[in-house]
Motif scaffolding. Structure first.
Motif, mmCIF file in Angstrom:
data_model
loop_
_atom_site.group_PDB
_atom_site.id
_atom_site.type_symbol
_atom_site.label_atom_id
_atom_site.label_comp_id
_atom_site.label_asym_id
_atom_site.label_seq_id
_atom_site.Cartn_x
_atom_site.Cartn_y
_atom_site.Cartn_z
ATOM 1 N N ILE A 22 0.819 -1.211 0.000
ATOM 2 C CA ILE A 22 0.000 0.000 0.000
ATOM 3 C C ILE A 22 0.858 1.270 0.000
ATOM 4 O O ILE A 22 0.606 2.198 -0.768
ATOM 5 N N ALA A 23 1.881 1.317 0.834
ATOM 6 C CA ALA A 23 2.708 2.528 0.954
ATOM 7 C C ALA A 23 3.294 3.004 -0.371
ATOM 8 O O ALA A 23 3.324 4.216 -0.619
ATOM 9 N N PRO A 24 3.750 2.112 -1.242
ATOM 10 C CA PRO A 24 4.350 2.602 -2.493
ATOM 11 C C PRO A 24 3.385 3.372 -3.398
ATOM 12 O O PRO A 24 3.829 4.162 -4.238
ATOM 13 N N VAL A 25 2.078 3.184 -3.220
ATOM 14 C CA VAL A 25 1.118 3.851 -4.107
ATOM 15 C C VAL A 25 0.394 5.016 -3.444
ATOM 16 O O VAL A 25 -0.387 5.697 -4.093
ATOM 17 N N ILE A 26 0.665 5.275 -2.175
ATOM 18 C CA ILE A 26 0.022 6.375 -1.455
ATOM 19 C C ILE A 26 0.965 7.573 -1.457
ATOM 20 O O ILE A 26 2.160 7.440 -1.248
#
Length: 124
Positions: A22-26
């Motif tokens: 999730i973190a890479p796309v937020i």
């Protein structure tokens, strides 16, 4: 007895999913809030894994230092009272070592990547 996965494994799995998927796309402020949440999950995992042993060791040290039995909270209050009254200070045998070990145990849970903590681990 609880079947697997144990709570620490579940929390770590959620944190890893959030971190890696999730973190890479937020972006932006939500990315910051996500990192805060991941850090909180990591902290809880360390607390569950380390705190019980650290608390037990701290309780044992305090009972030896103070010569009384009690819960960790009661023993810490007794120590604080004795320090406030001047009955115990850094010259008291075992106190400095106890305070240092308690600090190191707390850092292992709260800030395991803290530079000074890592340096001290290397000095052992």
């Amino acid at each position: 007895m609880q079947d697997e996965p144990i709570p620490t494994e579940l929390i770590k799995a959620v944190a890893d999913f959030l971190r890696n998927e999730i973190a890479p796309v937020i972006k932006g402020h939500n990315a910051f809030k996500l990192r805060v949440g991941i850090n909180a999950l990591d902290l809880v995992t360390r607390q569950l894994a380390l705190e019980q042993g650290g608390d037990a060791a701290e309780t044992t040290r305090l009972m030896q230092l103070l010569g009384v039995d009690g819960s960790l909270i009661e023993l810490n209050r007794t120590l604080a009272d004795r320090i406030a009254k001047g009955e115990v200070d850094l010259q008291t045998p075992g106190l400095a070592k106890h305070l240092w070990q308690t600090t190191m145990d707390k850092l292992a849970v709260d800030q395991p990547n803290y530079g000074s903590y890592k340096r001290e681990l290397g000095n052992k």
